[in-house]
Design a protein around this motif. Structure first.
Motif, PDB file in Angstrom:
ATOM      1  N   THR A   1      -5.950   1.260  16.357  1.00  0.00           N
ATOM      2  CA  THR A   1      -5.776   2.519  16.492  1.00  0.00           C
ATOM      3  C   THR A   1      -5.436   3.679  16.330  1.00  0.00           C
ATOM      4  O   THR A   1      -5.500   4.040  17.475  1.00  0.00           O
ATOM      5  CB  THR A   1      -7.358   2.401  15.973  1.00  0.00           C
ATOM      6  N   VAL A   2      -5.367   4.142  15.433  1.00  0.00           N
ATOM      7  CA  VAL A   2      -5.143   6.200  15.584  1.00  0.00           C
ATOM      8  C   VAL A   2      -5.454   6.998  14.667  1.00  0.00           C
ATOM      9  O   VAL A   2      -5.345   6.527  14.043  1.00  0.00           O
ATOM     10  CB  VAL A   2      -3.298   6.010  16.069  1.00  0.00           C
TER      11      VAL A   2
ATOM     12  N   ALA B   1     -12.240  11.311  12.692  1.00  0.00           N
ATOM     13  CA  ALA B   1     -11.240  10.324  12.496  1.00  0.00           C
ATOM     14  C   ALA B   1     -12.017   9.394  13.632  1.00  0.00           C
ATOM     15  O   ALA B   1     -12.091   8.098  13.832  1.00  0.00           O
ATOM     16  CB  ALA B   1     -10.239  10.136  12.477  1.00  0.00           C
ATOM     17  N   ASN B   2     -12.497  10.110  14.745  1.00  0.00           N
ATOM     18  CA  ASN B   2     -12.364   9.344  16.042  1.00  0.00           C
ATOM     19  C   ASN B   2     -13.861   8.873  16.231  1.00  0.00           C
ATOM     20  O   ASN B   2     -14.193   7.331  16.374  1.00  0.00           O
ATOM     21  CB  ASN B   2     -12.695  10.760  17.383  1.00  0.00           C
TER      22      ASN B   2
ATOM     23  N   ALA C   1      -7.015  15.356   8.633  1.00  0.00           N
ATOM     24  CA  ALA C   1      -6.500  14.291   9.365  1.00  0.00           C
ATOM     25  C   ALA C   1      -6.549  12.733   8.857  1.00  0.00           C
ATOM     26  O   ALA C   1      -7.078  12.734   7.080  1.00  0.00           O
ATOM     27  CB  ALA C   1      -7.897  13.763  10.968  1.00  0.00           C
ATOM     28  N   VAL C   2      -5.558  11.878   9.665  1.00  0.00           N
ATOM     29  CA  VAL C   2      -5.084  10.581   9.224  1.00  0.00           C
ATOM     30  C   VAL C   2      -5.946   9.600  10.250  1.00  0.00           C
ATOM     31  O   VAL C   2      -5.432   9.358  11.208  1.00  0.00           O
ATOM     32  CB  VAL C   2      -3.930  10.251   8.706  1.00  0.00           C
ATOM     33  N   LEU C   3      -6.710   8.341  10.167  1.00  0.00           N
ATOM     34  CA  LEU C   3      -7.131   7.341  10.686  1.00  0.00           C
ATOM     35  C   LEU C   3      -6.008   6.121  10.137  1.00  0.00           C
ATOM     36  O   LEU C   3      -6.096   5.473   9.103  1.00  0.00           O
ATOM     37  CB  LEU C   3      -8.361   7.161  10.273  1.00  0.00           C
TER      38      LEU C   3
ATOM     39  N   VAL D   1      -8.113  -0.398  21.726  1.00  0.00           N
ATOM     40  CA  VAL D   1      -7.517   0.857  22.356  1.00  0.00           C
ATOM     41  C   VAL D   1      -7.466   1.754  20.679  1.00  0.00           C
ATOM     42  O   VAL D   1      -6.800   1.649  19.617  1.00  0.00           O
ATOM     43  CB  VAL D   1      -6.603   0.578  23.161  1.00  0.00           C
ATOM     44  N   HIS D   2      -7.932   2.976  21.346  1.00  0.00           N
ATOM     45  CA  HIS D   2      -7.785   3.744  19.852  1.00  0.00           C
ATOM     46  C   HIS D   2      -7.774   5.118  20.543  1.00  0.00           C
ATOM     47  O   HIS D   2      -7.978   4.758  21.548  1.00  0.00           O
ATOM     48  CB  HIS D   2      -9.469   3.981  19.831  1.00  0.00           C
ATOM     49  N   MET D   3      -6.381   5.416  20.020  1.00  0.00           N
ATOM     50  CA  MET D   3      -5.757   6.378  20.419  1.00  0.00           C
ATOM     51  C   MET D   3      -6.238   8.175  19.650  1.00  0.00           C
ATOM     52  O   MET D   3      -5.740   8.031  18.367  1.00  0.00           O
ATOM     53  CB  MET D   3      -4.577   7.151  20.271  1.00  0.00           C
ATOM     54  N   ASP D   4      -7.034   8.673  20.012  1.00  0.00           N
ATOM     55  CA  ASP D   4      -7.031  10.304  19.488  1.00  0.00           C
ATOM     56  C   ASP D   4      -6.018  11.107  19.668  1.00  0.00           C
ATOM     57  O   ASP D   4      -5.177  11.338  20.822  1.00  0.00           O
ATOM     58  CB  ASP D   4      -8.137  10.755  20.472  1.00  0.00           C
TER      59      ASP D   4
END
Length: 384
Positions: free
Chosen positions: A210-211, A76-77, A225-227, A183-186
């Protein structure tokens, strides 16, 4: 110290308490039943109804337009990075203890071809906003890469499961918006952060574009996992997922477990947090000069026990916690991990019961007492 007496054989009366990580959690009976009867189709063609429902529910939970079910948080990341950094010469900014920087095999550079500019993480998982501003390179000189993404991690693994402060996330978002940087959140353990902060997951991710969050850690699912993000972002992500080999087919058998997790596993994470704090309290009660834990910093399901490296070898400590000697009064084998040079990590999850936690506390205290007594005796002999 213990090298000559370590044993590998465990008797039938020994309870194994595996606290290495929450990825080893196994699906609940309800998940297994849902997986068995799941309605499935070919997800590459968008024809798996269970996957579609998981993606819809996840997007709704996070307040995002759309979502994508993928194999892992690492995938996902990487997908997020490849979508946000779509041209050559991109650079991302992340903490120097970030999972994407330290623990994903350098996929950012190895596969995505993207450079990382690390900023120093503080103990709470945040980083300096002033340093963030200094690292941003938007419309730079031709010699420099272009800052294309900022990554935050929540909860923060190497900082001991800390939940990022909401006001800090808002400030990061504001700085990013000034420069038109996403900004992306892991959010591998995003749900733990929401439970600790006593807010909805939607509120935790409000200020990021995004997360992703993992289903296979504290939520107990076997895989996935979910993106999530905008519709356009997910459309592009779906294409990237395919080239990474993530275009799975009848994935509804896995998505079914995810749907059960969303319904039954989020609120109960508080139990794991309480269990982690109980172990921290047991360590603190020993008042050891060799083993330390800051109870005030234990927030979620991850606990770091720091050790005096001049007196304790980390690998030796792990072996001793895992070993049950004939003379041990506590018949428990406690397994832990170490991702940093000066501490061991205990991670709680749904299969670890209150009884297990008490046994783990007793075994950890037994081992701490052994070390303390040995070094107190050595100090006595030196003085004598």
């Amino acid at each position: 110290m213990y090298e000559k007496i370590i044993k590998t054989d465990l008797g039938a009366d020994v309870k194994i308490i595996d606290l290495r990580t929450d990825t080893i959690s196994r699906p609940t009976q309800e998940m297994k039943e849902a997986m068995y009867i799941a309605e499935v189709g070919d997800d590459v063609y968008g024809e798996d109804p269970t996957v579609t429902e998981l993606e819809r529910r996840s997007a709704e939970l996070l307040g995002k337009e759309d979502a994508l079910f993928v194999a892992s948080g690492t995938m996902a990341n990487l997908i997020a990075i490849m979508v946000h950094c779509s041209q050559r010469g991109c650079e991302i900014i992340s903490g120097d203890k970030a999972h994407t920087y330290r623990l994903e095999q350098g996929g950012t550079a190895q596969i995505a071809g993207v450079q990382t500019a690390p900023v120093k993480n503080k103990d709470d998982g945040t980083f300096s906003l002033d340093e963030l501003r200094e690292k941003i390179r938007k419309n730079p000189d031709m010699h420099e890469p272009i800052t294309s993404l900022i990554i935050v991690e929540n909860t923060h693994n190497l900082c001991g499961g800390k939940a990022l402060p909401l006001d800090w996330l808002e400030k990061v978002s504001s700085i990013a918006a000034e420069h038109n940087i996403p900004v992306h959140m892991d959010g591998a353990r995003l749900m733990n952060a929401a439970v600790f902060l006593k807010v909805t997951p939607r509120r935790v991710v409000r200020d990021v574009d995004t997360v992703c969050f993992c289903l296979s850690k504290g939520l107990g699912c076997p895989v996935g996992a979910v993106l999530a993000g905008s519709t356009d972002f997910i459309t592009k992500s779906r294409r990237i997922r395919k080239v990474l080999g993530g275009g799975w087919r009848q994935a509804g058998v896995l998505a079914a477990a995810g749907l059960v997790a969303l319904d039954t596993m989020i609120d109960r994470l508080r139990i794991d947090h309480d269990h982690a704090f109980k172990i921290a309290k047991a360590i603190h009660q020993m008042k050891s000069n060799i083993f330390k834990v800051d109870r005030a910093k234990v927030q979620t399901n991850i606990l770091l026990m720091y050790v005096d490296r001049n007196k304790v070898d980390i690998k030796e400590l792990q072996r001793r916690l895992q070993t049950v000697l004939d003379t041990d009064s506590v018949r428990a084998s406690v397994r832990c991990s170490s991702l940093k040079f000066d501490c061991v990590r205990f991670v709680l999850y749904h299969e670890i019961t209150a009884e297990d936690v008490q046994l783990a506390c007793d075994k950890i205290q037994l081992v701490i007492k052994e070390y303390d007594e040995i070094f107190n005796l050595e100090n006595y002999d030196t003085v004598a």
